[in-house]
Design a protein around this motif. Structure first.
Motif, PDB file in Angstrom:
ATOM      1  N   VAL A   1       9.999  -7.656  -3.579  1.00 22.12           N
ATOM      2  CA  VAL A   1       9.623  -6.347  -3.057  1.00 22.12           C
ATOM      3  C   VAL A   1      10.374  -6.099  -1.749  1.00 22.12           C
ATOM      4  O   VAL A   1      10.766  -7.042  -1.062  1.00 22.12           O
ATOM      5  N   THR A   2      10.588  -4.843  -1.440  1.00 23.27           N
ATOM      6  CA  THR A   2      11.161  -4.460  -0.156  1.00 23.27           C
ATOM      7  C   THR A   2      10.047  -3.848   0.679  1.00 23.27           C
ATOM      8  O   THR A   2       9.332  -2.959   0.214  1.00 23.27           O
ATOM      9  N   LEU A   3       9.899  -4.352   1.914  1.00 18.66           N
ATOM     10  CA  LEU A   3       8.879  -3.872   2.843  1.00 18.66           C
ATOM     11  C   LEU A   3       9.545  -3.459   4.146  1.00 18.66           C
ATOM     12  O   LEU A   3      10.648  -3.901   4.460  1.00 18.66           O
ATOM     13  N   SER A   4       8.840  -2.645   4.907  1.00 21.60           N
ATOM     14  CA  SER A   4       9.348  -2.188   6.191  1.00 21.60           C
ATOM     15  C   SER A   4       8.741  -3.021   7.314  1.00 21.60           C
ATOM     16  O   SER A   4       7.519  -3.126   7.436  1.00 21.60           O
ATOM     17  N   PHE A   5       9.609  -3.607   8.146  1.00 19.97           N
ATOM     18  CA  PHE A   5       9.193  -4.355   9.320  1.00 19.97           C
ATOM     19  C   PHE A   5       9.843  -3.693  10.523  1.00 19.97           C
ATOM     20  O   PHE A   5      11.068  -3.735  10.667  1.00 19.97           O
ATOM     21  N   SER A   6       9.034  -3.042  11.363  1.00 20.53           N
ATOM     22  CA  SER A   6       9.554  -2.288  12.510  1.00 20.53           C
ATOM     23  C   SER A   6      10.626  -1.306  12.066  1.00 20.53           C
ATOM     24  O   SER A   6      11.709  -1.230  12.652  1.00 20.53           O
ATOM     25  N   ASP A   7      10.322  -0.587  10.996  1.00 23.86           N
ATOM     26  CA  ASP A   7      11.208   0.439  10.426  1.00 23.86           C
ATOM     27  C   ASP A   7      12.518  -0.107   9.860  1.00 23.86           C
ATOM     28  O   ASP A   7      13.472   0.637   9.667  1.00 23.86           O
ATOM     29  N   VAL A   8      12.582  -1.408   9.610  1.00 25.22           N
ATOM     30  CA  VAL A   8      13.758  -2.024   9.001  1.00 25.22           C
ATOM     31  C   VAL A   8      13.350  -2.548   7.625  1.00 25.22           C
ATOM     32  O   VAL A   8      12.456  -3.393   7.524  1.00 25.22           O
ATOM     33  N   PRO A   9      13.976  -2.051   6.553  1.00 25.80           N
ATOM     34  CA  PRO A   9      13.626  -2.555   5.221  1.00 25.80           C
ATOM     35  C   PRO A   9      14.112  -3.991   5.034  1.00 25.80           C
ATOM     36  O   PRO A   9      15.236  -4.329   5.393  1.00 25.80           O
ATOM     37  N   GLU A  10      13.216  -4.826   4.503  1.00 23.63           N
ATOM     38  CA  GLU A  10      13.541  -6.236   4.281  1.00 23.63           C
ATOM     39  C   GLU A  10      13.128  -6.605   2.860  1.00 23.63           C
ATOM     40  O   GLU A  10      12.012  -6.326   2.434  1.00 23.63           O
ATOM     41  N   ARG A  11      14.013  -7.258   2.135  1.00 18.71           N
ATOM     42  CA  ARG A  11      13.746  -7.696   0.771  1.00 18.71           C
ATOM     43  C   ARG A  11      13.192  -9.112   0.802  1.00 18.71           C
ATOM     44  O   ARG A  11      13.673  -9.959   1.570  1.00 18.71           O
ATOM     45  N   MET A  12      12.192  -9.380  -0.014  1.00 23.70           N
ATOM     46  CA  MET A  12      11.645 -10.729  -0.106  1.00 23.70           C
ATOM     47  C   MET A  12      11.284 -11.051  -1.544  1.00 23.70           C
ATOM     48  O   MET A  12      10.974 -10.147  -2.329  1.00 23.70           O
ATOM     49  N   SER A  13      11.363 -12.331  -1.875  1.00 24.72           N
ATOM     50  CA  SER A  13      10.989 -12.823  -3.209  1.00 24.72           C
ATOM     51  C   SER A  13       9.972 -13.941  -3.021  1.00 24.72           C
ATOM     52  O   SER A  13      10.205 -14.883  -2.265  1.00 24.72           O
ATOM     53  N   ILE A  14       8.859 -13.813  -3.750  1.00 20.59           N
ATOM     54  CA  ILE A  14       7.748 -14.745  -3.577  1.00 20.59           C
ATOM     55  C   ILE A  14       7.330 -15.284  -4.945  1.00 20.59           C
ATOM     56  O   ILE A  14       6.934 -14.509  -5.820  1.00 20.59           O
TER      57      ILE A  14
ATOM     58  N   GLN B   1       0.834  -1.189   0.000  1.00 18.77           N
ATOM     59  CA  GLN B   1       0.000   0.000   0.000  1.00 18.77           C
ATOM     60  C   GLN B   1       0.873   1.245   0.000  1.00 18.77           C
ATOM     61  O   GLN B   1       1.084   1.836  -1.033  1.00 18.77           O
ATOM     62  N   TYR B   2       1.374   1.648   1.142  1.00 15.86           N
ATOM     63  CA  TYR B   2       2.146   2.876   1.236  1.00 15.86           C
ATOM     64  C   TYR B   2       3.651   2.637   1.261  1.00 15.86           C
ATOM     65  O   TYR B   2       4.398   3.302   0.574  1.00 15.86           O
ATOM     66  N   GLN B   3       4.083   1.699   2.090  1.00 11.38           N
ATOM     67  CA  GLN B   3       5.512   1.520   2.314  1.00 11.38           C
ATOM     68  C   GLN B   3       6.029   0.241   1.673  1.00 11.38           C
ATOM     69  O   GLN B   3       6.270  -0.757   2.338  1.00 11.38           O
ATOM     70  N   PHE B   4       6.178   0.295   0.365  1.00 10.04           N
ATOM     71  CA  PHE B   4       6.850  -0.794  -0.338  1.00 10.04           C
ATOM     72  C   PHE B   4       7.723  -0.159  -1.407  1.00 10.04           C
ATOM     73  O   PHE B   4       7.417   0.906  -1.934  1.00 10.04           O
ATOM     74  N   TRP B   5       8.862  -0.812  -1.668  1.00 12.57           N
ATOM     75  CA  TRP B   5       9.844  -0.265  -2.591  1.00 12.57           C
ATOM     76  C   TRP B   5      10.372  -1.360  -3.502  1.00 12.57           C
ATOM     77  O   TRP B   5      10.318  -2.538  -3.167  1.00 12.57           O
ATOM     78  N   ASP B   6      10.915  -0.929  -4.624  1.00 17.58           N
ATOM     79  CA  ASP B   6      11.623  -1.834  -5.552  1.00 17.58           C
ATOM     80  C   ASP B   6      10.808  -3.067  -5.925  1.00 17.58           C
ATOM     81  O   ASP B   6      11.320  -4.179  -5.942  1.00 17.58           O
ATOM     82  N   LEU B   7       9.548  -2.862  -6.245  1.00 11.82           N
ATOM     83  CA  LEU B   7       8.699  -3.976  -6.679  1.00 11.82           C
ATOM     84  C   LEU B   7       9.155  -4.423  -8.062  1.00 11.82           C
ATOM     85  O   LEU B   7       9.153  -3.644  -9.012  1.00 11.82           O
ATOM     86  N   GLU B   8       9.607  -5.658  -8.151  1.00 15.00           N
ATOM     87  CA  GLU B   8      10.042  -6.255  -9.414  1.00 15.00           C
ATOM     88  C   GLU B   8       9.169  -7.472  -9.683  1.00 15.00           C
ATOM     89  O   GLU B   8       9.037  -8.347  -8.839  1.00 15.00           O
ATOM     90  N   VAL B   9       8.578  -7.502 -10.869  1.00 15.80           N
ATOM     91  CA  VAL B   9       7.633  -8.558 -11.212  1.00 15.80           C
ATOM     92  C   VAL B   9       8.197  -9.379 -12.363  1.00 15.80           C
ATOM     93  O   VAL B   9       8.583  -8.839 -13.394  1.00 15.80           O
ATOM     94  N   GLY B  10       8.256 -10.691 -12.149  1.00 18.90           N
ATOM     95  CA  GLY B  10       8.756 -11.596 -13.177  1.00 18.90           C
ATOM     96  C   GLY B  10       7.694 -12.596 -13.589  1.00 18.90           C
ATOM     97  O   GLY B  10       6.561 -12.556 -13.117  1.00 18.90           O
ATOM     98  N   GLN B  11       8.062 -13.507 -14.467  1.00 18.52           N
ATOM     99  CA  GLN B  11       7.124 -14.527 -14.948  1.00 18.52           C
ATOM    100  C   GLN B  11       6.754 -15.528 -13.864  1.00 18.52           C
ATOM    101  O   GLN B  11       5.641 -16.031 -13.846  1.00 18.52           O
ATOM    102  N   ASP B  12       7.690 -15.835 -12.958  1.00 15.36           N
ATOM    103  CA  ASP B  12       7.443 -16.865 -11.956  1.00 15.36           C
ATOM    104  C   ASP B  12       7.175 -16.339 -10.561  1.00 15.36           C
ATOM    105  O   ASP B  12       6.812 -17.101  -9.672  1.00 15.36           O
ATOM    106  N   GLY B  13       7.393 -15.038 -10.341  1.00 14.31           N
ATOM    107  CA  GLY B  13       7.185 -14.483  -9.013  1.00 14.31           C
ATOM    108  C   GLY B  13       7.531 -13.016  -8.980  1.00 14.31           C
ATOM    109  O   GLY B  13       7.803 -12.394 -10.008  1.00 14.31           O
ATOM    110  N   PHE B  14       7.530 -12.463  -7.772  1.00 21.96           N
ATOM    111  CA  PHE B  14       7.847 -11.049  -7.610  1.00 21.96           C
ATOM    112  C   PHE B  14       8.748 -10.852  -6.399  1.00 21.96           C
ATOM    113  O   PHE B  14       8.817 -11.699  -5.508  1.00 21.96           O
TER     114      PHE B  14
END
Length: 187
Positions: free
Chosen positions: A89-102, A74-87
């Motif tokens: 994104v970087t999200l904030s968890f307790s003010d700490v940016p964390e990168r995840m691939s799903i 919604q508001y606090q997400f960065w570097d959203l990259e979308v591919g054929q098999d997944g995506f």
């Protein structure tokens, strides 16, 4: 042309075809958000299976959410990259940016509560279980509560997780747009 009698009913897996098409809705929605941002009140709730091998999330989140995790774009997400098999994104968890691939195959639910739209995917993820019964139970819970509820805390909320759940009430009294596979069930 009449059908080939040698093709068994199980070879035409309409349920898999529909699920693949619906996952494409998720991919296209994410592509739009990556390119244009999210317009108006649109926001995405994405629930995914954290135990799937291809899911890449920090170890402390995997330990906190050993089965499923719901994230919000919604508001606090960065570097959203979308591919054929997944995506990714970087999200904030307790003010700490964390990168995840799903990977899309790990997604069990996708919703945009601003327009009361939701998709539910095969929540058994290939394990033994009855997808139709699980889906029916989830839809009954949804209808009983008249709220959107993932049944889990929202992972990337900057608020106290116990104070915020994935519930949204309709603002306009509109209808629900939950897509189910009931039309493809054997009667």
């Amino acid at each position: 042309m009449s059908g080939n009698n040698e093709i068994s009913e199980s070879e035409l897996r309409y349920d898999h075809m529909v699920e693949k098409a619906l996952l494409n809705v998720v991919r296209e929605s994410l592509e739009y958000a990556a390119k244009n941002g999210l317009p108006g009140d649109h926001h995405f709730y994405i629930t995914f299976n954290t135990s799937q091998e291809e899911v890449i999330i920090p170890d402390h989140l995997k330990a906190r959410y050993p089965g499923e995790m719901t994230i919000i774009l919604q508001y606090q997400f960065w570097d959203l990259e979308v591919g054929q098999d997944g995506f990714s994104v970087t999200l904030s968890f307790s003010d700490v940016p964390e990168r995840m691939s799903i990977p899309y195959a790990a997604i069990v639910a996708f919703a945009d509560p601003s327009v009361r739209f939701g998709l539910q995917f095969d929540i058994t993820n290939g394990e033994n279980g009855d997808f139709e019964d699980d889906l029916e139970d989830l839809l009954e819970d949804y209808e009983d509560d008249d709220d959107f509820d993932t049944g889990d805390e929202i992972a990337n909320s900057d608020e106290n997780p116990k104070d915020k759940t994935a519930k949204e009430k309709p603002k306009d009294g509109g209808t629900d747009n939950i897509v189910t596979l009931d039309a493809f069930r054997k009667k």
